[in-house]
Enzyme design. Structure first.
Site, short mmCIF file in Angstrom:
data_model
loop_
_atom_site.label_atom_id
_atom_site.label_comp_id
_atom_site.label_asym_id
_atom_site.label_seq_id
_atom_site.Cartn_x
_atom_site.Cartn_y
_atom_site.Cartn_z
N CYS A 27 -22.26 -17.96 15.96
CA CYS A 27 -23.57 -17.41 16.24
C CYS A 27 -23.58 -15.96 15.78
O CYS A 27 -22.53 -15.40 15.46
CB CYS A 27 -23.86 -17.44 17.74
SG CYS A 27 -23.80 -19.10 18.46
N GLY A 65 -26.56 -18.70 12.40
CA GLY A 65 -27.10 -19.69 13.34
C GLY A 65 -28.58 -19.84 13.15
O GLY A 65 -29.28 -18.83 13.04
N ASN A 100 -20.99 -15.04 20.85
CA ASN A 100 -20.54 -15.74 19.65
C ASN A 100 -19.10 -16.19 19.92
O ASN A 100 -18.24 -15.35 20.13
CB ASN A 100 -20.60 -14.78 18.45
CG ASN A 100 -19.98 -15.36 17.19
OD1 ASN A 100 -19.63 -14.61 16.29
ND2 ASN A 100 -19.84 -16.66 17.10
N GLY A 101 -18.88 -17.50 19.90
CA GLY A 101 -17.53 -18.00 20.14
C GLY A 101 -17.55 -19.27 20.98
O GLY A 101 -18.58 -19.94 21.07
N CYS A 104 -10.63 -15.21 12.76
CA CYS A 104 -10.89 -16.48 12.04
C CYS A 104 -10.95 -16.22 10.53
O CYS A 104 -11.83 -15.49 10.06
CB CYS A 104 -12.21 -17.07 12.52
SG CYS A 104 -12.72 -18.50 11.56
N TYR A 143 -16.28 -18.21 4.27
CA TYR A 143 -17.58 -18.87 4.31
C TYR A 143 -18.60 -18.25 5.26
O TYR A 143 -19.74 -18.05 4.89
CB TYR A 143 -17.33 -20.34 4.69
CG TYR A 143 -18.56 -21.17 4.95
CD1 TYR A 143 -19.33 -21.66 3.90
CD2 TYR A 143 -18.93 -21.49 6.24
CE1 TYR A 143 -20.45 -22.43 4.14
CE2 TYR A 143 -20.05 -22.26 6.49
CZ TYR A 143 -20.81 -22.73 5.44
OH TYR A 143 -21.91 -23.48 5.67
N SER A 194 -22.37 -19.61 -1.12
CA SER A 194 -21.13 -19.09 -0.54
C SER A 194 -19.99 -19.05 -1.54
O SER A 194 -19.03 -18.30 -1.35
CB SER A 194 -20.74 -19.90 0.69
OG SER A 194 -20.77 -21.26 0.39
N ASP A 248 -16.00 -24.33 -4.94
CA ASP A 248 -16.70 -24.45 -3.65
C ASP A 248 -15.86 -23.77 -2.57
O ASP A 248 -14.66 -23.54 -2.76
CB ASP A 248 -16.95 -25.92 -3.31
CG ASP A 248 -18.14 -26.08 -2.36
OD1 ASP A 248 -18.68 -25.07 -1.88
OD2 ASP A 248 -18.53 -27.24 -2.11
N ASP A 249 -16.51 -23.46 -1.41
CA ASP A 249 -15.77 -22.69 -0.39
C ASP A 249 -14.76 -23.53 0.35
O ASP A 249 -13.64 -23.09 0.61
CB ASP A 249 -16.76 -22.01 0.58
CG ASP A 249 -17.77 -22.97 1.15
OD1 ASP A 249 -17.39 -23.87 1.91
OD2 ASP A 249 -18.96 -22.83 0.81
N CYS A 297 -11.12 -27.20 15.04
CA CYS A 297 -11.20 -25.84 15.59
C CYS A 297 -11.66 -25.92 17.04
O CYS A 297 -12.59 -26.66 17.35
CB CYS A 297 -12.22 -25.03 14.80
SG CYS A 297 -12.48 -23.39 15.47
N CYS A 315 -6.24 -16.24 12.59
CA CYS A 315 -6.12 -17.63 13.02
C CYS A 315 -6.19 -18.48 11.75
O CYS A 315 -7.12 -18.33 10.95
CB CYS A 315 -7.26 -18.02 13.96
SG CYS A 315 -7.23 -19.78 14.36
N CYS A 340 -6.79 -24.29 11.59
CA CYS A 340 -7.35 -25.52 11.01
C CYS A 340 -6.58 -25.95 9.75
O CYS A 340 -6.70 -27.09 9.31
CB CYS A 340 -8.85 -25.40 10.76
SG CYS A 340 -9.32 -23.88 9.97
S1 SF4 Z 1 -9.23 -22.98 13.69
FE1 SF4 Z 1 -10.02 -22.42 11.65
S2 SF4 Z 1 -12.24 -22.25 11.89
FE2 SF4 Z 1 -11.34 -22.19 13.96
S3 SF4 Z 1 -11.07 -20.03 14.42
FE3 SF4 Z 1 -9.14 -20.74 13.55
S4 SF4 Z 1 -9.35 -20.33 11.33
FE4 SF4 Z 1 -11.39 -20.22 12.21
#
Ligand code: SF4
Length: 470
Positions: free
Chosen positions: A5, A32, A106-107, A239, A245, A286, A348-349, A385, A436, A439
């Site tokens: 968001c 969002g 946001n989160g 993230c 993206y 993107s 592509d992203d 995620c 992070c 994913c």
């Molecule tokens: S799991 Fe992937 S999409 Fe989710 S916060 Fe971590 S890096 Fe971002």
């Protein structure tokens, strides 16, 4: 769970700030598009307006005229926890013991069910299914002599991602979770202060970027000025998808202009997956910067082979599968006279479920492309995620079920190259341990997430379960 968001806040004595918040939300629209809201105060209680849809659909001039105040917050929503319905639009208003706050988030809070149950037992009412209301009530329920103490106490209980703007009757407060999963920055217009998810919102309202709000930091802005309170966490987990993206290319996060990071992703893709072709193109918008990067590094001319209808939402974050699939056809139109008979490199992203990309490849082939070579700015996404991004359940992620050659065949491409994790980190040009990357790697910053993954797997139909566990 759904995507990110956008949040914004402003403290501007002497100004009526509803229109400023409106324009800041406009700049954050990409974060969002399900609903938008503004809450303001002018020493006479908090006034709020929320509406479904884009910012331009959620407010009329009359709505904005009624929002008289000099301190305010705004929110663009993608539902993370909680469904897409008007009652879940933010900011959230929470009241208790004579205190009232408005909060925009946001989160995604991982332990929101546990906290919600506890708060309900203590008599707190909930009017939405959103985890943001859990945060708001938890702050009100927390002990402390002032807002900073209450928020610090609440932060010790919250697990997950949260960049918050909070409005009290006389303060604007910004809060970023100890891992700093989602961005949040501080800006200034003369002696007035603002807080935004991304620096692009500050640019649009004529504010100067001052600095990022640090992971674990609380910033309190009132008539005494700006105060910062912070506890070091040690581990950060920004993230990485903000760079790939989510965030706008003209935003700056951790000192890096996103456009340049994406351009570097394209350049490194050229090193990792070179191929002979007539044109390079980025899937707009993107991947445009990455496509230009690939073209610059390879010397292969860049071409806009796909025109985008900018008024169709981002397909990855559309609320349901049927609309997502229809959206791809509505969204792009290939320039057949340019690309017919040509070998194309298409940047592509990312590829999440793999529902969008086959349509793009198909559109290009129907327009006469002789070859389609896909280059992706992210490594294969193999894990879901839990930090507020709708990556879908693990079994829906195409890279969790198929090998890269199988994905290439499924997408109908002549070749497929995913940027390596090392290549991605090199492109972003920041230390790997501040991100992070869960994913891609399955290594989550907060261990409880793994338990949630197991629960999600157990909830799957058996045939899907066995496929996922392979
Ligand atoms: S799991 Fe992937 S999409 Fe989710 S916060 Fe971590 S890096 Fe971002």
């Amino acid at each position: 769970m759904r995507e990110s968001c956008g949040v914004f806040g402003i403290y501007a004595p002497g100004m009526n700030i509803a229109h400023t918040i409106f324009f800041a939300l406009f700049a954050l629209q990409h974060r969002g598009q399900e609903s938008a809201g503004i809450a303001v105060t002018d020493d006479d209680g908090i006034k709020i307006h929320t509406g479904m849809g884009l910012v331009s659909q959620a407010f009329t001039e009359t709505d904005l005229a009624l929002l008289q105040g000099y301190i305010g917050i705004g929110h663009n929503r993608y539902s993370t926890t909680g469904s897409s319905r008007p009652v879940n639009a933010q900011p959230i208003i929470a009241k208790s013991g004579g205190m009232t706050i408005a909060l925009a988030h946001n989160g995604n809070i991982i332990n929101s069910k546990l906290l919600r149950d506890e708060l309900q037992e203590r008599g707190y009412d909930f009017h939405t299914s959103s985890d943001s209301e859990v945060i708001a009530n938890l702050i009100l329920a927390s002990p402390g002599r002032n807002w900073q103490n209450k928020i610090e106490y609440a932060m010790r209980r919250l697990q997950g991602a949260y960049s918050l703007v909070i409005l009290t009757e006389d303060k604007l407060i910004g809060v970023r979770d100890p891992f700093g999963v989602r961005p949040l920055c501080l800006g200034a217009i003369d002696s007035r202060w603002s807080i935004a998810s991304e620096s692009c919102a500050l640019d649009h309202i004529g504010a100067r970027f001052i600095r990022e709000i640090e992971p674990g930091e609380i910033v309190v802005i009132d008539s005494h000025g700006v105060k910062s309170f912070k506890k070091e966490n040690g581990k950060k987990a920004l993230c990485i998808f903000e760079y790939i993206y989510f965030a706008r290319p003209d935003s700056i996060i951790q000192g890096k202009l996103l456009y340049q990071a994406r351009e570097a992703m394209g350049r490194i893709l050229t090193e990792e997956y070179p191929v002979d072709a007539d044109f390079v193109m980025g899937v707009p918008d993107s991947a445009t910067a990455a496509g230009i990067g690939y073209s610059n590094a390879s010397g292969i001319p860049y071409c806009e082979g796909l025109l985008k209808n900018r008024y169709v939402g981002r397909t990855f974050i559309e609320p349901d599968q049927r609309i997502r699939e229809l959206g791809v056809q509505l969204k792009f139109n290939p320039l057949a006279r340019i690309i017919a008979g040509k070998k194309l490199i298409v940047v592509d992203d990312s590829i999440v479920r793999g529902t969008t990309t086959p349509h793009v490849v198909n559109l290009l082939r129907k327009a006469g492309a002789a070859e389609v070579h896909l280059r992706i700015c992210a490594p294969p996404i193999r894990y879901p995620c839990f930090f507020g991004v709708d990556m879908a359940a693990r079994w829906q992620l195409i890279a969790a079920r198929k090998t890269v050659p199988e994905i290439r065949d499924y997408l109908g491409a002549d070749s497929l190259g995913y940027l390596s994790l090392d290549g991605l980190i090199r492109a972003v040009d920041l230390p790997r341990d501040i991100f992070c990357l869960a994913c891609f790697t399955g290594v989550y910053p907060i261990p409880v997430q793994i338990e949630m993954d197991k629960l999600a797997l157990e909830a799957l139909p058996q045939e899907e379960l066995s496929e996922t566990r392979l």
